[in-house]
Write a protein that holds these residues in place. Structure first.
Motif: not given
Length: 253
Positions: A138-144
């Protein structure tokens, strides 16, 4: 908060996706363009969900699903799920931690140890293990976006509801702490109190109630969906579906 967000290209993990609120959250997220990783114990329910998502995609060209039959007491299985998501997508955009069990409605002294342990294993330990597994993704998403399902029982602590109420209070504490840890990142973590809905769990808890007097789970799902929006700014709060607004035990600093 009823407008459906555009989730095109987003990867969403939904637990308890074979029935009830989780089923309709998964369907609606797919209809909004997400690739839904649908997790549940019941294979038949997952297959029905997949059929619905494929039928909708044939009409609109939006949404698809990956089915994952998994019991959330299988902690190693939860770890493997995180690894599989990493291998295929290298990230996760949305988590909906919806799966849960009621246990029994009974005086606290009459609750069998195995029942109490099962409620805690699924509702608390399984949720923690899931968070642990997908937090880096989720932290790798631009908008987790993380959406954790709770219950009004966590606050009312009514007589005879002790195991379920305690489990949901623990889940809320986990989610609020996680939200505080990630406040300065793009990840937004929020809790949902879905209120009453026409679900199998509600029927088990309230056997004399007329289900036709309750909101359909698809209505509740529609209220939850905007919490997955990439434009959401709130974190660490409780979205009360029946009130249509955020509340919290403690406002964030």
């Amino acid at each position: 908060m009823t407008s459906s967000p555009d989730l095109t290209g987003r990867v969403a993990l939904v637990t308890g996706a074979s029935r009830g609120i989780g089923y309709f959250v998964a369907r609606q997220m797919a209809a909004a363009g997400a690739h839904v990783i649908a997790v549940a114990r019941t294979v038949g329910g997952l297959e029905e969900l997949d059929d619905e998502i494929k039928a909708e995609a044939a009409r609109t060209g939006k949404g698809e699903a990956t089915l994952v039959p998994l019991d959330l007491t299988d902690m190693a299985g939860i770890d493997r799920l995180g690894g599989a998501i990493n291998e295929r997508w290298q990230k996760l955009d949305i988590l909906v931690a919806n799966a849960g069990v009621l246990g029994v409605i009974a005086p606290i002294g009459h609750v069998e140890a195995k029942v109490f342990d099962k409620v805690m294993a699924v509702n608390v330990t399984g949720t923690w293990r899931l968070i642990r597994s997908v937090d880096p993704l989720l932290r790798r998403s631009d908008a987790g976006r993380a959406i954790v399902l709770s219950s009004g029982s966590a606050h009312s602590a009514r007589a005879y509801w002790a195991p379920y109420a305690a489990s949901k209070a623990a889940v809320e504490a986990l989610a609020r702490s996680w939200a505080d840890e990630t406040r300065n990142t793009p990840l937004r973590v929020n809790i949902v109190n879905p209120g009453v809905a026409r679900t199998a769990m509600r029927a088990l808890a309230m056997p004399g109630e007329d289900p036709e007097t309750l909101p359909h789970p698809s209505e509740v799902a529609a209220e939850i969906l905007p919490l997955a929006s990439p434009t959401l700014t709130e974190t660490g709060l409780i979205w009360n579906v029946e009130l249509g607004r955020f509340t919290a035990w403690q406002k964030p600093a």
